[in-house]
Design a protein around this motif. Structure first.
Motif, PDB file in Angstrom:
ATOM      1  N   ASP A   9       3.131  -8.999 -17.330  1.00  0.00           N
ATOM      2  CA  ASP A   9       2.887  -9.901 -16.200  1.00  0.00           C
ATOM      3  C   ASP A   9       3.791  -9.560 -15.013  1.00  0.00           C
ATOM      4  O   ASP A   9       3.346  -9.606 -13.862  1.00  0.00           O
ATOM      5  N   ILE A  10       5.042  -9.213 -15.273  1.00  0.00           N
ATOM      6  CA  ILE A  10       5.976  -8.852 -14.204  1.00  0.00           C
ATOM      7  C   ILE A  10       5.503  -7.583 -13.496  1.00  0.00           C
ATOM      8  O   ILE A  10       5.555  -7.488 -12.264  1.00  0.00           O
ATOM      9  N   ILE A  11       5.028  -6.605 -14.260  1.00  0.00           N
ATOM     10  CA  ILE A  11       4.521  -5.364 -13.661  1.00  0.00           C
ATOM     11  C   ILE A  11       3.300  -5.648 -12.790  1.00  0.00           C
ATOM     12  O   ILE A  11       3.214  -5.189 -11.645  1.00  0.00           O
ATOM     13  N   VAL A  12       2.356  -6.441 -13.301  1.00  0.00           N
ATOM     14  CA  VAL A  12       1.144  -6.765 -12.540  1.00  0.00           C
ATOM     15  C   VAL A  12       1.503  -7.546 -11.276  1.00  0.00           C
ATOM     16  O   VAL A  12       0.979  -7.274 -10.189  1.00  0.00           O
ATOM     17  N   GLU A  13       2.407  -8.505 -11.406  1.00  0.00           N
ATOM     18  CA  GLU A  13       2.836  -9.294 -10.242  1.00  0.00           C
ATOM     19  C   GLU A  13       3.501  -8.405  -9.191  1.00  0.00           C
ATOM     20  O   GLU A  13       3.256  -8.537  -7.996  1.00  0.00           O
ATOM     21  N   GLY A  14       4.327  -7.469  -9.638  1.00  0.00           N
ATOM     22  CA  GLY A  14       4.963  -6.534  -8.716  1.00  0.00           C
ATOM     23  C   GLY A  14       3.943  -5.664  -7.994  1.00  0.00           C
ATOM     24  O   GLY A  14       4.073  -5.400  -6.795  1.00  0.00           O
ATOM     25  N   LEU A  15       2.910  -5.234  -8.715  1.00  0.00           N
ATOM     26  CA  LEU A  15       1.853  -4.442  -8.083  1.00  0.00           C
ATOM     27  C   LEU A  15       1.083  -5.277  -7.065  1.00  0.00           C
ATOM     28  O   LEU A  15       0.738  -4.781  -5.985  1.00  0.00           O
TER      29      LEU A  15
END
Length: 102
Positions: A36-42
Motif C-alpha cells: 500500500d505504501i508503494i502504491v500510494e507513493g506512486l
C-alpha cells in the motif's frame, strides 16, 4: 526461498513468519502495508525508490494501433499508465553472480 514463477503476498508473509516467528496475521498485514505504501507513493509522486532494491516509476504510454492476431482486426489501444521497475546495481550484481555460477 521457494522456486516460484509468481510470488504472492502470502508467500512473502510466510517467509517472514518462518524467518522471524511473527504471527502469520501480522506478517500478512505487514506485507499488505508495504505494498500500500508503494502504491500510494506512486500515486503521489510517480516514483518510489527502495534503497539497494530498485525504483518503481509510472510511465505514460501513448495510444497506438493494435491488432487481434486471430482476426487481424485493427483497433486503438488507448493511452494508459504503466509501472516500470529499474533494479538497483546491487540487485543486478547479485543476479549476474548467480547466473555466472550456473
Amino acid at each position: 526461498m521457494t522456486n516460484l514463477n509468481n510470488i504472492t503476498r502470502f508467500h512473502i508473509a510466510d517467509s517472514i513468519h518462518n524467518e522471524f516467528g511473527l504471527p502469520k496475521k501480522d506478517c500478512i498485514e505487514l506485507v499488505s502495508d508495504i505494498i500500500d505504501i508503494i502504491v500510494e507513493g506512486l500515486q503521489n509522486s510517480g516514483k518510489v525508490k527502495i534503497h539497494n532494491f530498485g525504483t518503481f516509476i509510472i510511465k505514460n504510454k501513448k495510444s497506438r494501433i493494435g491488432r487481434n492476431p486471430k482476426t487481424k482486426e485493427e483497433f486503438v489501444i488507448g493511452e494508459r499508465k504503466v509501472i516500470s521497475f529499474k533494479p538497483s546495481k546491487n540487485v543486478l550484481r547479485y543476479l549476474n553472480s548467480i547466473n555466472a555460477k550456473e
